[in-house]
Design a protein around this motif. Structure first.
Motif, short mmCIF file in Angstrom:
data_model
loop_
_atom_site.label_atom_id
_atom_site.label_comp_id
_atom_site.label_asym_id
_atom_site.label_seq_id
_atom_site.Cartn_x
_atom_site.Cartn_y
_atom_site.Cartn_z
N LEU A 1 -11.52 9.17 -12.53
CA LEU A 1 -10.83 8.25 -13.42
C LEU A 1 -9.32 8.55 -13.47
N THR A 2 -8.97 9.84 -13.32
CA THR A 2 -7.56 10.22 -13.37
C THR A 2 -6.76 9.62 -12.23
N ILE A 3 -7.33 9.65 -11.02
CA ILE A 3 -6.56 9.19 -9.85
C ILE A 3 -6.78 7.71 -9.55
N PHE A 4 -7.81 7.11 -10.14
CA PHE A 4 -8.16 5.73 -9.77
C PHE A 4 -7.05 4.74 -10.11
N ASN A 5 -6.62 4.73 -11.38
CA ASN A 5 -5.62 3.76 -11.82
C ASN A 5 -4.29 3.90 -11.08
N PRO A 6 -3.69 5.10 -11.05
CA PRO A 6 -2.41 5.21 -10.34
C PRO A 6 -2.54 4.95 -8.84
N TYR A 7 -3.68 5.29 -8.25
CA TYR A 7 -3.86 5.06 -6.81
C TYR A 7 -3.85 3.56 -6.51
N VAL A 8 -4.54 2.78 -7.32
CA VAL A 8 -4.58 1.34 -7.11
C VAL A 8 -3.21 0.72 -7.32
N THR A 9 -2.53 1.09 -8.40
CA THR A 9 -1.25 0.46 -8.72
C THR A 9 -0.12 0.86 -7.77
N THR A 10 -0.21 2.04 -7.16
CA THR A 10 0.90 2.49 -6.31
C THR A 10 0.69 2.24 -4.82
N THR A 11 -0.52 1.87 -4.42
CA THR A 11 -0.77 1.70 -2.98
C THR A 11 -1.25 0.32 -2.58
N PHE A 12 -1.99 -0.38 -3.43
CA PHE A 12 -2.56 -1.66 -3.03
C PHE A 12 -1.48 -2.73 -2.93
N ASN A 13 -1.72 -3.66 -2.03
CA ASN A 13 -0.76 -4.74 -1.77
C ASN A 13 -0.90 -5.85 -2.82
N TYR A 14 -0.67 -5.49 -4.07
CA TYR A 14 -0.78 -6.44 -5.17
C TYR A 14 0.38 -6.24 -6.13
N LEU B 1 -8.24 3.63 3.65
CA LEU B 1 -7.43 3.93 2.46
C LEU B 1 -7.74 5.30 1.89
N ILE B 2 -8.77 5.99 2.40
CA ILE B 2 -9.07 7.35 1.98
C ILE B 2 -8.70 8.36 3.06
N SER B 3 -9.20 8.14 4.28
CA SER B 3 -9.03 9.14 5.34
C SER B 3 -7.70 9.05 6.06
N SER B 4 -7.01 7.90 5.94
CA SER B 4 -5.72 7.74 6.62
C SER B 4 -4.57 7.94 5.64
N GLN B 5 -3.37 8.10 6.21
CA GLN B 5 -2.18 8.22 5.38
C GLN B 5 -1.82 6.82 4.87
N VAL B 6 -1.99 6.59 3.59
CA VAL B 6 -1.76 5.27 3.01
C VAL B 6 -0.34 5.19 2.46
N PRO B 7 0.42 4.17 2.85
CA PRO B 7 1.79 4.05 2.34
C PRO B 7 1.82 3.67 0.86
N VAL B 8 2.72 4.29 0.15
CA VAL B 8 2.92 3.99 -1.27
C VAL B 8 3.93 2.87 -1.39
N LYS B 9 3.73 1.94 -2.34
CA LYS B 9 4.68 0.86 -2.54
C LYS B 9 6.04 1.42 -2.96
N SER B 10 7.07 0.93 -2.29
CA SER B 10 8.43 1.39 -2.59
C SER B 10 9.41 0.31 -2.14
N ALA B 11 10.70 0.59 -2.31
CA ALA B 11 11.71 -0.38 -1.88
C ALA B 11 11.64 -0.59 -0.36
N ASP B 12 11.34 0.46 0.38
CA ASP B 12 11.24 0.35 1.84
C ASP B 12 9.90 -0.24 2.28
N ASN B 13 8.90 -0.13 1.45
CA ASN B 13 7.57 -0.65 1.79
C ASN B 13 6.97 -1.35 0.57
#
Length: 244
Positions: free
Chosen positions: A49-62, A123-135
């Motif tokens: 539960l700790t990592i679920f919310n921030p992982y979705v908000t910082t990595t998913f294309n939404y 999205l688990i085993s690979s290096q997943v990009p975090v949403k940022s200004a560059d991505n």
């Protein structure tokens, strides 16, 4: 005056002394193992539960609003499956069909299945990009993404009630005939300590070792918990505190 005498609280020190005397009549190693198992299982859910919310908000294309919607739907899914399992215990007498000594390891197996089955997903085993200004798009792997969310909803929603109901059943029956107030409070307090520590540990591990490392670590912890349950099961079966 008699009513006032009855309303007086029980002194703490004599209560603790009584609890200690009662504890000495029990299998202390069994109690400690049950506490350890409760801490591991509760900590596992807390870590997810700790990592679920921030992982979705910082990595998913939404967008943030869409990510919040996805998190909400997944959480509702967890709740629906949990209610379904509890209903089986209430209306189908599941507890009499599968004893608590087996439903608890089943909950660990379901958690382990979540970590193992979802590990190969990109999205688990690979290096997943975090949403940022560059991505700004973040992670764009739609199908595996929803497969992972489905696994979280189904497996977590099923495992949690199995774990909570079976642990409380076992612990109560081990303490049967004793004053359970202090013993139950100690049981909950130790779990609360684990729940307080796990979010910080989970966040550190997630940042340091990425999703793949975090997922692998959680799987290893579940395997250890299953291995530790073997002697507990033997003790429970030998002592006949609960069904086989």
């Amino acid at each position: 005056m008699e009513g006032e005498e009855e309303d007086k609280p029980v002194p703490l020190v004599p209560s603790l002394r009584k609890a200690w005397q009662q504890l000495k009549t029990l299998d202390v190693s069994l109690i400690l193992m049950l506490v350890l198992e409760k801490s591991i299982s509760g900590g596992g859910f807390a870590a997810l539960l700790t990592i679920f919310n921030p992982y979705v908000t910082t990595t998913f294309n939404y967008s943030n609003n869409h990510s919040l919607y996805i998190i909400t739907v997944t959480s509702v899914g967890v709740g629906i499956f949990s209610i379904g399992v509890v209903a089986l215990f209430v209306f189908a007498k599941l507890g009499t069909i599968i004893p608590a000594s087996r439903t608890f390891p089943l909950s660990l197996i379901l958690c382990l299945a979540l970590f193992i089955l979802s590990y190969p997903l990109p999205l688990i085993s690979s290096q997943v990009p975090v949403k940022s200004a560059d991505n700004p798009d973040g992670c764009d792997v739609s199908n595996p993404k929803f497969l992972w969310l489905g696994m979280v909803a189904v497996l977590t929603g099923t495992a949690m009630p199995f774990s909570l109901i079976s642990q409380d059943t076992i612990y109560s029956r081990v303490l049967e005939g004793l004053d359970q107030n202090i013993m139950q409070a100690a049981y909950v307090m130790i779990e609360d300590v684990a729940l307080a520590a796990v979010p910080a540990i989970a966040t550190f591990c997630f940042k340091k070792w990425s999703p793949a490392g975090f997922w692998s670590g959680c799987a290893v912890v579940m395997v250890i918990a299953l291995a530790l349950w073997v002697p507990v099961y033997r003790k429970l079966r030998h002592g006949k505190e609960i069904g086989n």
